[in-house]
Design a protein around this motif. Structure first.
Motif, PDB file in Angstrom:
ATOM      1  N   MET A 301      77.474   3.517   8.066  1.00 13.72           N
ATOM      2  CA  MET A 301      78.795   4.137   8.092  1.00 13.72           C
ATOM      3  C   MET A 301      78.695   5.452   8.860  1.00 13.72           C
ATOM      4  O   MET A 301      77.820   6.279   8.583  1.00 13.72           O
ATOM      5  N   LEU A 302      79.585   5.632   9.833  1.00 15.76           N
ATOM      6  CA  LEU A 302      79.603   6.828  10.657  1.00 15.76           C
ATOM      7  C   LEU A 302      80.892   7.597  10.382  1.00 15.76           C
ATOM      8  O   LEU A 302      81.955   6.996  10.199  1.00 15.76           O
ATOM      9  N   ALA A 303      80.823   8.919  10.379  1.00 11.80           N
ATOM     10  CA  ALA A 303      82.004   9.738  10.129  1.00 11.80           C
ATOM     11  C   ALA A 303      81.956  10.990  10.987  1.00 11.80           C
ATOM     12  O   ALA A 303      80.879  11.483  11.344  1.00 11.80           O
ATOM     13  N   ALA A 304      83.136  11.512  11.311  1.00 10.71           N
ATOM     14  CA  ALA A 304      83.230  12.734  12.100  1.00 10.71           C
ATOM     15  C   ALA A 304      84.496  13.479  11.718  1.00 10.71           C
ATOM     16  O   ALA A 304      85.480  12.875  11.270  1.00 10.71           O
ATOM     17  N   GLY A 305      84.464  14.796  11.890  1.00 10.11           N
ATOM     18  CA  GLY A 305      85.647  15.595  11.584  1.00 10.11           C
ATOM     19  C   GLY A 305      85.641  16.912  12.333  1.00 10.11           C
ATOM     20  O   GLY A 305      84.582  17.437  12.709  1.00 10.11           O
ATOM     21  N   TYR A 306      86.836  17.413  12.563  1.00 11.38           N
ATOM     22  CA  TYR A 306      87.014  18.725  13.184  1.00 11.38           C
ATOM     23  C   TYR A 306      88.067  19.486  12.385  1.00 11.38           C
ATOM     24  O   TYR A 306      89.070  18.905  11.939  1.00 11.38           O
ATOM     25  N   SER A 307      87.838  20.779  12.180  1.00 14.93           N
ATOM     26  CA  SER A 307      88.838  21.605  11.511  1.00 14.93           C
ATOM     27  C   SER A 307      88.968  22.950  12.222  1.00 14.93           C
ATOM     28  O   SER A 307      88.000  23.464  12.789  1.00 14.93           O
ATOM     29  N   TYR A 308      90.191  23.484  12.166  1.00 14.08           N
ATOM     30  CA  TYR A 308      90.480  24.795  12.727  1.00 14.08           C
ATOM     31  C   TYR A 308      91.147  25.629  11.640  1.00 14.08           C
ATOM     32  O   TYR A 308      92.203  25.256  11.107  1.00 14.08           O
ATOM     33  N   THR A 309      90.518  26.745  11.276  1.00 11.51           N
ATOM     34  CA  THR A 309      91.036  27.639  10.244  1.00 11.51           C
ATOM     35  C   THR A 309      91.404  28.969  10.874  1.00 11.51           C
ATOM     36  O   THR A 309      90.619  29.534  11.635  1.00 11.51           O
ATOM     37  N   ARG A 310      92.591  29.468  10.518  1.00  8.86           N
ATOM     38  CA  ARG A 310      93.073  30.714  11.102  1.00  8.86           C
ATOM     39  C   ARG A 310      93.593  31.633   9.998  1.00  8.86           C
ATOM     40  O   ARG A 310      94.403  31.221   9.163  1.00  8.86           O
ATOM     41  N   GLU A 311      93.115  32.858   9.986  1.00 10.16           N
ATOM     42  CA  GLU A 311      93.651  33.865   9.074  1.00 10.16           C
ATOM     43  C   GLU A 311      94.814  34.575   9.757  1.00 10.16           C
ATOM     44  O   GLU A 311      94.757  34.856  10.952  1.00 10.16           O
ATOM     45  N   ARG A 312      95.869  34.841   9.010  1.00 13.22           N
ATOM     46  CA  ARG A 312      97.016  35.540   9.589  1.00 13.22           C
ATOM     47  C   ARG A 312      96.793  37.048   9.567  1.00 13.22           C
ATOM     48  O   ARG A 312      96.090  37.574   8.703  1.00 13.22           O
ATOM     49  N   ALA A 313      97.407  37.740  10.526  1.00 10.39           N
ATOM     50  CA  ALA A 313      97.239  39.191  10.635  1.00 10.39           C
ATOM     51  C   ALA A 313      97.837  39.895   9.421  1.00 10.39           C
ATOM     52  O   ALA A 313      98.984  39.667   9.063  1.00 10.39           O
ATOM     53  N   ALA A 314      97.049  40.747   8.788  1.00  9.72           N
ATOM     54  CA  ALA A 314      97.493  41.536   7.623  1.00  9.72           C
ATOM     55  C   ALA A 314      96.370  42.504   7.279  1.00  9.72           C
ATOM     56  O   ALA A 314      95.246  42.392   7.785  1.00  9.72           O
ATOM     57  N   ASN A 318      94.110  43.252  13.324  1.00 17.19           N
ATOM     58  CA  ASN A 318      94.915  42.909  14.495  1.00 17.19           C
ATOM     59  C   ASN A 318      94.421  41.653  15.207  1.00 17.19           C
ATOM     60  O   ASN A 318      95.185  40.994  15.916  1.00 17.19           O
ATOM     61  N   ASP A 319      93.144  41.337  15.035  1.00 17.46           N
ATOM     62  CA  ASP A 319      92.550  40.145  15.652  1.00 17.46           C
ATOM     63  C   ASP A 319      92.007  39.270  14.520  1.00 17.46           C
ATOM     64  O   ASP A 319      90.808  39.253  14.246  1.00 17.46           O
ATOM     65  N   PRO A 320      92.892  38.556  13.810  1.00 17.50           N
ATOM     66  CA  PRO A 320      92.480  37.831  12.604  1.00 17.50           C
ATOM     67  C   PRO A 320      91.463  36.731  12.897  1.00 17.50           C
ATOM     68  O   PRO A 320      91.408  36.182  13.996  1.00 17.50           O
ATOM     69  N   ALA A 321      90.680  36.419  11.877  1.00 17.82           N
ATOM     70  CA  ALA A 321      89.569  35.471  11.999  1.00 17.82           C
ATOM     71  C   ALA A 321      90.046  34.066  12.346  1.00 17.82           C
ATOM     72  O   ALA A 321      91.114  33.622  11.918  1.00 17.82           O
ATOM     73  N   LYS A 322      89.212  33.374  13.115  1.00 20.00           N
ATOM     74  CA  LYS A 322      89.452  31.975  13.478  1.00 20.00           C
ATOM     75  C   LYS A 322      88.121  31.243  13.376  1.00 20.00           C
ATOM     76  O   LYS A 322      87.083  31.769  13.776  1.00 20.00           O
ATOM     77  N   TYR A 323      88.158  30.016  12.847  1.00 21.59           N
ATOM     78  CA  TYR A 323      86.930  29.252  12.637  1.00 21.59           C
ATOM     79  C   TYR A 323      87.121  27.825  13.164  1.00 21.59           C
ATOM     80  O   TYR A 323      88.027  27.108  12.730  1.00 21.59           O
ATOM     81  N   HIS A 324      86.264  27.427  14.100  1.00 18.00           N
ATOM     82  CA  HIS A 324      86.224  26.053  14.591  1.00 18.00           C
ATOM     83  C   HIS A 324      84.993  25.379  13.973  1.00 18.00           C
ATOM     84  O   HIS A 324      83.891  25.938  14.034  1.00 18.00           O
ATOM     85  N   GLN A 325      85.173  24.182  13.422  1.00 20.82           N
ATOM     86  CA  GLN A 325      84.034  23.499  12.795  1.00 20.82           C
ATOM     87  C   GLN A 325      84.034  22.016  13.142  1.00 20.82           C
ATOM     88  O   GLN A 325      85.067  21.337  13.044  1.00 20.82           O
ATOM     89  N   ILE A 326      82.869  21.515  13.545  1.00 23.39           N
ATOM     90  CA  ILE A 326      82.651  20.092  13.813  1.00 23.39           C
ATOM     91  C   ILE A 326      81.600  19.586  12.834  1.00 23.39           C
ATOM     92  O   ILE A 326      80.567  20.237  12.634  1.00 23.39           O
ATOM     93  N   ALA A 327      81.861  18.423  12.221  1.00 25.55           N
ATOM     94  CA  ALA A 327      80.900  17.842  11.277  1.00 25.55           C
ATOM     95  C   ALA A 327      80.727  16.354  11.564  1.00 25.55           C
ATOM     96  O   ALA A 327      81.699  15.638  11.834  1.00 25.55           O
TER      97      ALA A 327
END
Length: 394
Positions: A301-314, A318-327
């Motif tokens: 069994m093979l599996a793959a995923g991608y996610s993009y997480t973004r923090e909103r400015a607060a 001024n340059d909120p965090a962003k996370y790209h992840q491949i699994a």
């Protein structure tokens, strides 16, 4: 002789009646669990690479006891007791908590649904998590960064009552949970509640869920242990661990055709401040993910995923965090119970977030793959994790 025969026949009747009662009220108790261990390579844990053993990667290492007694009329009494442990040391996953994963008792009725009482997972996780990233990609490397949205098994609620409806409308089901804060004079302090629904129709699965966790009594500068629920903390949300409450909303869908499955999910996590919190404005993380699996052979069994997480400015960011992840995941099943697996994941972080000291402590975002590295984040913007492991169910 007649008296003895009558007594003997009466005794046999009593035994037969007892056997009949036992047969009509059947009960069962099952011992179950999983043992999972892997050799792990991480390129950056605080600036250093590491090679080590880690338990509970493809599936959590655990032992559990579950039982059911038939009460008649379509009703059952049920219970579950489940403890997580570290395969490499034998230690419990949570110190001083024997059944840290689940501990509940309840009633199940075919017509009216289920009522469960004790320590439980939320409907949010049970429904959305069931078709989200961690049902396909193990939470160790496939959970959204730091499990910031609670779609892995990191959120459990103590002192909770859950209702689960029967299936209706050709594949729909809803569930609700309330966790008592149990603070005298302020019953909302430390409480939790969750509501979720799902709908399964043909090759399609849909789920939508909500959960809100309230901080417990005591200083608000951290998440207090008196709260009925808690959440995973990491370098991604450490600056917001002093929240007054945390709200998580998520939805997921997936479609299965032949040997393929395709899915998508979205989650919104809000960390809200209160009196005494170390930050002043609501912190919000949005995550969008896609997943797929392919059953290459009966064993592979093979599996793959991608996610993009973004923090909103607060909070002055001024340059909120962003996370790209491949699994990625490759699993070879030797049997229904036993499997070898390979996991690979890479995360890239950008922008800024709050450090553990809260407001004013603006730091560069660092990578935290899945929830396997929550306690060992990268010192910089990227982190790679490779695992080779073995898992056995019993």
């Amino acid at each position: 002789m007649k008296l003895r025969r009558s007594l003997a026949m009466g005794g046999l009747a009593i035994v037969a009646a007892g056997a009949s009662v036992q047969a009509s009220a059947q009960s069962s108790v099952t011992i179950y669990g999983a043992i999972d261990d892997a050799l792990v390579y991480t390129n950056n844990q605080g600036g250093l690479h590491n090679l080590y053993l880690r338990t509970g990667n493809l599936n959590a290492s655990k032992i559990g006891f579950k039982g059911a007694e038939d009460l008649g009329g379509g009703s059952q009494a049920v219970f579950t007791l489940e403890n997580g442990f570290d395969t490499n040391t034998g230690a419990m996953s949570s110190a001083n908590t024997l059944f840290n994963r689940q501990s509940f008792v309840g009633l199940v009725n075919n017509s009216y649904g289920s009522m469960l009482v004790g320590r439980q997972y939320t409907p949010y996780f049970q429904y959305v998590g069931a078709i989200g990233p961690t049902s396909v990609l193990t939470g160790a490397t496939g959970a959204h960064p730091g499990d910031v949205d609670g779609l892995d098994t990191t959120v459990r609620i103590s002192n909770a009552i859950t209702y689960i409806s029967p299936t209706f409308g050709g594949g729909a089901q809803i569930s609700a949970l309330y966790g008592f804060g149990e603070t005298a004079g302020s019953t909302s302090t430390g409480n939790a509640y969750s509501l979720a629904g799902k709908y399964d129709v043909g090759p399609w699965n849909f789920a939508l869920g909500f959960q809100r966790l309230k901080n417990g009594s005591g200083p608000a500068t951290a998440w207090n242990s008196t709260a009925s629920g808690s959440f995973a903390t990491s370098a991604i949300n450490n600056g917001y661990a002093s929240s007054d409450n945390v709200v998580m909303i998520a939805g997921a869908t997936r479609y299965t055709t032949g040997n393929w499955m395709f899915g998508a999910n979205y989650a919104n996590a809000q960390y809200k401040p209160g009196n005494g919190s170390l930050f002043t404005q609501k912190a919000t993380f949005d995550t969008l993910g896609v997943i797929t699996t392919y059953q290459a052979t009966p064993a592979w069994m093979l599996a793959a995923g991608y996610s993009y997480t973004r923090e909103r400015a607060a909070n002055g960011i001024n340059d909120p965090a962003k996370y790209h992840q491949i699994a990625l995941e490759e699993t070879y099943s030797l049997s229904k119970r036993t499997a070898f697996y390979l996991l690979q994941a890479y995360q890239l972080a950008r922008g800024q977030t709050l450090g553990k000291a809260g407001a004013g402590n603006i730091v560069n975002a660092v990578a935290v793959v899945g929830d396997s590295q929550n306690g060992s984040p990268s010192s910089g913007r990227n982190q790679a994790v490779i695992m080779a492991g073995f898992r056995h169910f019993f």
